[in-house]
Design a protein around this motif. Sequence first.
Motif, short mmCIF file in Angstrom:
data_model
loop_
_atom_site.label_atom_id
_atom_site.label_comp_id
_atom_site.label_asym_id
_atom_site.label_seq_id
_atom_site.Cartn_x
_atom_site.Cartn_y
_atom_site.Cartn_z
N ILE A 2 0.85 -1.20 0.00
CA ILE A 2 0.00 0.00 0.00
C ILE A 2 0.88 1.25 0.00
O ILE A 2 1.84 1.35 0.78
CB ILE A 2 -0.93 0.03 1.23
N TYR A 4 0.45 5.27 0.65
CA TYR A 4 -0.47 6.25 1.24
C TYR A 4 -0.14 7.64 0.72
O TYR A 4 1.03 8.05 0.74
CB TYR A 4 -0.35 6.24 2.76
N LEU A 16 4.51 5.51 -7.39
CA LEU A 16 3.55 4.67 -8.11
C LEU A 16 4.10 4.28 -9.48
O LEU A 16 3.96 3.12 -9.91
CB LEU A 16 2.23 5.42 -8.27
N GLU A 25 2.57 -4.65 -8.05
CA GLU A 25 1.23 -4.13 -7.79
C GLU A 25 1.19 -3.45 -6.44
O GLU A 25 1.56 -4.04 -5.42
CB GLU A 25 0.20 -5.27 -7.83
N VAL A 26 0.76 -2.20 -6.43
CA VAL A 26 0.58 -1.45 -5.19
C VAL A 26 -0.80 -0.83 -5.20
O VAL A 26 -1.36 -0.55 -6.26
CB VAL A 26 1.66 -0.36 -5.00
N GLU A 27 -1.35 -0.62 -4.02
CA GLU A 27 -2.64 0.02 -3.88
C GLU A 27 -2.43 1.42 -3.32
O GLU A 27 -1.68 1.60 -2.35
CB GLU A 27 -3.52 -0.79 -2.92
N LEU A 28 -3.07 2.40 -3.92
CA LEU A 28 -2.99 3.77 -3.40
C LEU A 28 -4.16 4.01 -2.47
O LEU A 28 -5.31 3.83 -2.85
CB LEU A 28 -3.03 4.79 -4.55
N GLN A 29 -3.85 4.40 -1.24
CA GLN A 29 -4.88 4.82 -0.29
C GLN A 29 -4.69 6.29 0.02
O GLN A 29 -3.58 6.73 0.33
CB GLN A 29 -4.82 3.98 1.00
#
Length: 213
Positions: A2, A4, A16, A25-29
Amino acid sequence: MIVYGSSMSPYVRKTLAFAAEKGLEVELQQAGFGGGPPEFKLASPFGKMPGFKDGDFLISDSTAIITYLEALKPDPNLIPTEPRARARTIWYEEFADTIIGACVGKVFFNRVVAPKFMKREGDQKAIEEGVSVDFPKLVDYLETVAPASGFLIEDRITLADIAVASPFANLAHAGCPIDAATHPKAAAYVAGILARPSYAGWVAKEKAMLGAA
């Protein structure tokens, strides 16, 4: 994993894009400006974007996160191993983070962040200094080093390109793009990097967000 923050930050966007070029693969919060989940505050004790979480590993700062990702997945290597190429790559990242970043702070913050997101007037003197004094020096320099290959180091995408292109997206968002008539090589170089899949989607979303703000 993740990340942030907000892709509006050149440092978050850089992180990113680096992950995407790595095939990670990364998730943006969303986090920053005093908001975000508790993990963001643990990862970034001073509230600076980006923060990062991979399992129980928490850290902040784009350079630190990128260093971790490079070690985690060595191939493709985006930080060259040849000593001179590696040193030059780190120079370009520092150039982007500090020198271009200072111009972004004056122009993008005061033209975009302050009025659109903080609902207050930006510092017009800072904008003028950024646009008329700082920005010309940046593009003059980039015009001298922008390569015909489209890549600053080893004729391939590296952290140097990822770092340098990101803050120019902010400057363009703030109405301060590189003029292709006066700086054709610099303009083509930045446009080429920001058109890559690792960047294009984020930049398009940001333009839409700013248009709606």
